[in-house]
Scaffold this active site. Structure first.
Site, PDB file in Angstrom:
ATOM      1  N   CYS A  42       0.807  -1.219   0.000  1.00 10.99           N
ATOM      2  CA  CYS A  42       0.000   0.000   0.000  1.00 10.99           C
ATOM      3  C   CYS A  42       0.840   1.268   0.000  1.00 10.99           C
ATOM      4  CB  CYS A  42      -0.955   0.002   1.186  1.00 10.99           C
ATOM      5  SG  CYS A  42      -0.118   0.231   2.756  1.00 10.99           S
ATOM      6  N   CYS A  58       6.389 -11.607   6.987  1.00  9.60           N
ATOM      7  CA  CYS A  58       6.815 -12.914   6.507  1.00  9.60           C
ATOM      8  C   CYS A  58       8.167 -13.251   7.097  1.00  9.60           C
ATOM      9  CB  CYS A  58       6.900 -12.903   4.980  1.00  9.60           C
ATOM     10  SG  CYS A  58       7.629 -14.388   4.315  1.00  9.60           S
ATOM     11  N   CYS A  61      11.021 -14.370   3.996  1.00  5.15           N
ATOM     12  CA  CYS A  61      11.783 -13.449   3.173  1.00  5.15           C
ATOM     13  C   CYS A  61      11.735 -12.021   3.674  1.00  5.15           C
ATOM     14  CB  CYS A  61      11.303 -13.509   1.722  1.00  5.15           C
ATOM     15  SG  CYS A  61       9.697 -12.756   1.494  1.00  5.15           S
ATOM     16  N   CYS A  66       2.983  -3.826   5.732  1.00  6.47           N
ATOM     17  CA  CYS A  66       2.543  -3.238   6.988  1.00  6.47           C
ATOM     18  C   CYS A  66       1.479  -4.124   7.641  1.00  6.47           C
ATOM     19  CB  CYS A  66       2.024  -1.826   6.778  1.00  6.47           C
ATOM     20  SG  CYS A  66       0.482  -1.776   5.862  1.00  6.47           S
ATOM     21  N   CYS A  69      -2.031  -4.269   5.954  1.00  2.00           N
ATOM     22  CA  CYS A  69      -2.024  -5.056   4.718  1.00  2.00           C
ATOM     23  C   CYS A  69      -1.897  -6.538   5.033  1.00  2.00           C
ATOM     24  CB  CYS A  69      -0.877  -4.637   3.805  1.00  2.00           C
ATOM     25  SG  CYS A  69      -1.195  -3.077   2.988  1.00  2.00           S
ATOM     26  N   CYS A  84       7.414 -14.479  -1.584  1.00  2.34           N
ATOM     27  CA  CYS A  84       7.873 -15.869  -1.592  1.00  2.34           C
ATOM     28  C   CYS A  84       6.712 -16.853  -1.560  1.00  2.34           C
ATOM     29  CB  CYS A  84       8.819 -16.132  -0.420  1.00  2.34           C
ATOM     30  SG  CYS A  84       8.006 -16.081   1.170  1.00  2.34           S
ATOM     31  N   ASP A 411     -40.097  -9.390 -15.749  1.00  5.65           N
ATOM     32  CA  ASP A 411     -41.340 -10.082 -16.058  1.00  5.65           C
ATOM     33  C   ASP A 411     -42.074 -10.525 -14.799  1.00  5.65           C
ATOM     34  OD1 ASP A 411     -41.888  -9.923 -18.675  1.00  5.65           O
ATOM     35  OD2 ASP A 411     -41.224 -11.929 -19.219  1.00  5.65           O
ATOM     36  N   ASP A 577     -29.014 -12.575 -20.641  1.00  4.64           N
ATOM     37  CA  ASP A 577     -29.818 -13.071 -19.530  1.00  4.64           C
ATOM     38  C   ASP A 577     -29.320 -12.382 -18.268  1.00  4.64           C
ATOM     39  OD1 ASP A 577     -30.927 -14.749 -21.342  1.00  4.64           O
ATOM     40  OD2 ASP A 577     -30.123 -16.608 -20.501  1.00  4.64           O
ATOM     41  N   ASP A 798     -34.877 -18.401 -29.342  1.00  2.00           N
ATOM     42  CA  ASP A 798     -33.619 -17.937 -29.935  1.00  2.00           C
ATOM     43  C   ASP A 798     -33.353 -18.574 -31.300  1.00  2.00           C
ATOM     44  OD1 ASP A 798     -33.441 -20.300 -28.606  1.00  2.00           O
ATOM     45  OD2 ASP A 798     -31.702 -19.781 -27.398  1.00  2.00           O
TER      46      ASP A 798
END
Ligand SMILES: O=c1ccn([C@@H]2O[C@H](COP(=O)(O)OP(=O)(O)O[C@H]3O[C@H](CO)[C@@H](O)[C@H](O)[C@H]3O)[C@@H](O)[C@H]2O)c(=O)[nH]1
Ligand SMILES: [Mn+2]
Ligand SMILES: [Zn+2]
Ligand SMILES: [Zn+2]
Length: 911
Positions: A42, A58, A61, A66, A69, A84, A411, A577, A798
């Site tokens: 972010c 993490c 790695c 933050c 996030c 990773c 309908d 549809d 159709d």
């Protein structure tokens, strides 16, 4: 009010709510100490934990992310490190999410609760009572038709003994985003709700958080030189790849060409004059073996019948005749199925050329207008949330806003549909600018938010991440509102529904109600939150009276054709549809590449897109995908006269729906047809003669009608200026009235080939006229449903509708963009699927017995004979079940009688 009118989101941890409001986040920031490291998702700073250490999301790695996030990702996102891809572990002090392993070291107050249920719930105060509504779409009423579940369960909290009094829909005006508190309360089951938690002061809760245990984190990830180098290297490689792909494409364009000069060297102006699409023949190395096998099989079939017919079984004559008849039927149906696949084609569109040609800089866009039709009937079977998603995807489509109008046909005359649609129009004001700003795909929020994003791959901009999260929250609130509308609509009050102004809802009797039209968006001064215009959105529910046939979907579509002709009169129409949303926001442009092509466009009656589906299991056990049909048969037909119309995801030329013949083709000299490399298998050898006959007939007609022509237009009310269509202007006003019904405004609109509404028309009078054209007796003694519009007489309207157009000599086009243009929901349970297949088969049988049966109808018209084969196949296939059953019982009969269907080889041939 316990929540203080503020948004809080968090986990079932009673005292740990994470604030997600923008100003709340800034308040947290002021409390937190920042480390100076930047969150790679972010763009905010990464905080220092209470221990004075860097927050590390993490441990593998140490990719800088933050805490907000990290928590968001664990809760609703990828649940793994963006770099990773290691699954995020729970860090002390962060809320528990579904799938967390039980950790002994974290002592939880809430351990006594069952965490299995992780549905998101929303609590809101309505009329002084707290209400809790499930937010998750995959809980509650499972809708078997769409495969999507909507939760409409309204739970009344245990602290109040009475269920909140909700006089629907008056209170729904109170449902405002700023009154919603979103949270995941601790649940032991859906109904046993724990007393709601009081709102916690963020600063307090942050300070009282348990301390994060020290961990040995090796920071070798981001920030170190190695990582930077890796990114640089990766960027370089990406760029190189991009250039290579570009280069290859240009080369290919030059090589395969053949439809014109090599366009890569031409200046921009010439590029705009290039064709907008191209037909790519299937390479002969691929198609020739296939054709060879067809011929081989045909020969074998010949030998087989030669033997079968010349060797009757004398002592079991009945058995022999029956089996031979069955075999002949199988052979015929094989031929009907095989031959239309003879020359399949692929097509390629050039959206950039379309844009160059029709969207010149500094000038207003010249792209043609499109009216989009959405049909819906029963909000209990077709959940309003699904319809809302479809409508949102239409409103956000990548096309000039003033050229798009969306008409929703209800309908079922359901107030729920109406209310949901007006809620949708409100949400669209936020959703549409978001989609356009960030060019997201697909533009149906439900499906957009259900896909995971990769923060590293597509170089996601930090600002986007924040907007996306805010939008997701908005969408969830929208879902709450829709779901509460649904739940409030469960029980119909005795006196029927009442509208906000106290008057009864006109549609309370589904089979007996007046026509209703409501313009919800567009040209009314309603703009999106950024001040831009929005496409038009119109709710239409045609009049229903007992004693009048309403003709299901075909009737609904015809009503929309007329309403739209009066209100916006776009020269092109798209119908979907309610469960088929636009999956590729450029779909309309794709269709325009064919429709607006100056050379071949004029003869195209519709552009059909393949039907693709969401939520089908990998093995497609009920064969919902119809791969053979959509990827082989339809491509084959495209090489003849065009694909058949499948009922949804199809862009029409309005004039073609009015029952006119296709414009006459200019033929290249010395040829009887227009095929590029004519093998004349597709056109038929007798075609030349036919065309001549037709032309002669036309000339005669022209002569007869020319006298009528003179006063044809003068008598039409209003005397509209514009380009008149050649054929319409040949018809006298009386004939026009007989054909189209008695609305002068509608008739006048049909004469404008390029659509549009006369400037002097006043909106109020147009709406008045629109109500007239949806009255249930409007179609009496007219050609609607017979020659004009969607054709009646079958539940598979159709097939009939497309068939009629092909008989008028039009061609259709099959368009398969790389990203599927539309996606729908298919029946994913056996009984629904069987019902659908049965319905289709019955529809075909209806056509077989009608006057429009392709076996007999429309000779001497513009229908090519291989195209006819395909239509015949699509109406006779249900009959195959009869010979099939008989043929399958033959072995049993043979066993019982001791006779056989082929003559026995003489037991003693050599004497
Ligand atoms: O009285 C009615 C009945 C149906 N519909 C609409 O028609 C569409 C299709 O009906 P559905 O019951 O979903 O049929 P399916 O078998 O799922 O639909 C397929 O088959 C139909 C018949 O061939 C085609 O019209 C559809 O486009 C195609 O998706 C839906 O949008 C309905 O809302 C109406 O508007 N009015
Ligand atoms: Mn359907
Ligand atoms: Zn962040
Ligand atoms: Zn990682």
């Amino acid at each position: 009010m316990a929540t203080g009118g503020r948004l809080i989101a968090g986990s079932h941890h009673r005292n740990e709510f994470v604030l997600i409001n923008a100003d709340d986040i800034s308040r947290i920031k002021s409390v937190r100490e920042l480390s100076g490291q930047i969150c790679q998702i972010c763009g905010d700073g990464v905080e220092i934990t209470v221990d004075g250490e860097l927050f590390v999301a993490c441990n593998e790695c140490a990719f800088p992310v933050c805490r907000p996030c990290y928590e968001y990702e664990r809760r609703e996102g990828n649940k793994a490190c963006p770099q990773c891809k290691t699954r995020y572990k729970r860090i002390k002090g962060s809320p528990r999410v579904e799938g967390d392993e039980e950790e002994d070291d974290i002592d939880d107050l809430e351990h006594e609760f069952d965490y299995a249920n992780s549905n998101t719930w929303a609590t809101q105060e309505v009329a002084g009572e707290m209400l809790t509504v499930c937010l998750d779409i995959d809980y509650g009423n499972h809708d078997s038709a769409s495969g999507i579940s909507t939760c409409s369960e309204l739970v009344s909290p245990p602290f109040s003994s009475q269920v909140p009094l909700l006089s629907y829909p008056k209170e729904n005006a109170d449902l405002h985003a700023d009154q919603l508190a979103l949270m995941v309360p601790p649940f032991t089951g859906h109904r046993n709700r724990i007393y709601p938690t009081p709102y916690n002061d963020p600063s307090v809760s942050l300070q009282s958080r348990p301390k994060v245990p020290k961990k040995n984190v090796v920071v070798y990830g981001y920030g170190s030189v190695a990582w930077k180098d890796r990114v640089a290297e990766w960027k370089k490689r990406q760029n190189e790849k991009l250039q290579m792909v570009e280069h290859q494409r240009q080369n290919e364009d030059g090589d395969v060409g053949g439809d014109g000069p090599d366009d890569t060297d031409l200046p921009v102006m010439d590029e705009a004059r290039q064709p907008l699409s191209r037909k790519l023949p299937i390479p002969s190395s691929m198609i020739s073996p296939y054709r060879l096998i067809i011929i081989l099989r045909l020969m074998i079939l010949g030998f087989f019948f030669h033997y079968r017919l010349l060797h009757p079984v004398h002592d079991a004559y009945g058995l022999w005749v029956t089996s031979v008849i069955c075999e002949i039927w199988f052979a015929i149906s094989w031929i009907l199925d095989q031959f239309p696949k003879w020359c399949p084609v692929r097509r390629e569109t050039y959206l950039d050329r379309l844009s160059l040609r029709y969207e010149k800089e500094g000038k207003p866009t010249e792209l043609a207008s499109i009216d989009i039709f959405v049909s819906t009937v029963d909000p209990t079977k077709e959940p309003p949330l699904i319809t809302a998603n479809t409508v949102l995807s239409i409103l956000a489509v990548d096309y000039p806003v003033d050229k798009v109008a969306c008409y929703v046909s209800d309908d079922g005359a359901a107030m729920l549909t109406f209310e949901a649609l007006s809620e949708t129009s409100e949400f669209a004001r936020k959703w549409v600018p978001f989609c356009k700003k960030f060019s997201i795909e697909p533009r149906a929020p439900e499906w957009y938010f259900s896909q995971k994003i990769d923060y590293l791959k597509n170089k996601v901009h930090p600002a986007f991440v924040k907007h996306r999260r805010a939008m997701k929250r908005e969408y969830e609130e929208f879902k709450v509102r829709i779901n509460s509308l649904v739940s409030m609509a469960q029980k119909v009050p005795e006196e029927g529904w009442t509208m906000q102004d106290g008057t009864p809802w006109p549609g309370n009797n589904v089979r007996n109600h007046p026509g209703m039209i409501q313009v919800l968006l567009g040209h009314t001064g309603v703009h999106d939150i950024e001040g831009n215009e929005l496409p038009r959105l119109v709710y239409v529910s045609r009049e229903k009276r007992p004693g009048f046939e309403h003709h299901k979907k075909a009737g609904a579509m015809n009503a929309l054709v007329r309403v739209s002709a009066v209100i916006s009169n776009a020269p092109y129409l798209l119908n979907v549809d309610c469960d088929h949303y636009i999956n590729n926001s450029k779909a309309l442009r794709e269709a325009m590449c064919f429709m607006m092509d100056p050379s071949l466009g004029k003869r195209v009656c519709y552009v059909q897109f393949p039907q693709r589906f969401d939520g089908i299991d990998r093995h497609d056990r009920y064969s919902n995908r119809n791969i053979v049909f959509f990827d082989i048969n339809m491509r084959g037909l495209d090489g003849i006269q065009g694909p058949i119309y499948v009922g949804t995801g199809c862009v029409f030329r309005r004039q073609a729906l009015y029952g006119y013949d296709a414009p006459v083709k200019k033929k290249p000299p010395g040829k009887t047809c227009n095929c590029p490399r004519c093998c004349c298998l597709c056109c038929g050898s007798r075609k030349g003669k036919k065309v001549k006959q037709r032309d002669q007939k036309k000339k005669k007609m022209k002569h007869r009608e020319s006298s009528n022509q003179i006063y044809a237009l003068e008598t039409i009310q209003g005397g509209i200026k514009g380009i008149y269509t050649e054929q319409a202007s040949k018809t006298s006003p009386d004939e026009l009235e007989k054909k189209f019904g008695q609305s002068p405004v509608f008739i006048a609109s049909t004469l404008l080939e390029n659509g549009g509404i006369p400037d002097e028309a006043r909106p109020a009078s147009l709406l008045n006229e629109a109500i007239q054209v949806i009255s249930c007796d409007y179609e009496d003694k007219t050609d609607w449903g017979k020659e004009v519009g969607w054709i009646y007489g079958s539940v598979t309207e159709d097939i009939l509708t497309g068939f009629k157009m092909h008989c008028h000599g039009w061609r259709s086009v099959y368009c398969i963009p790389k990203r599927p243009a539309f996606k729908g929901s298919a029946p994913i349970n056996l009984s629904d699927r069987l019902h659908q297949v049965l319905r289709w088969a019955l529809g075909s049988v209806e056509i077989f017995f009608s006057k429009h049966c392709p076996v007999w109808y429309g000779y001497g018209g513009g229908l090519k004979w291989l195209e006819r084969f395909s239509y015949i196949n699509s109406v006779v296939y249900p009959w195959t079940s009869i010979p099939l059953i008989i043929y399958c019982t033959l072995p049993a009969i043979c066993l019982l009688t001791g006779k056989f269907i082929v003559p026995e080889v003489s037991p003693n041939p050599i004497r």
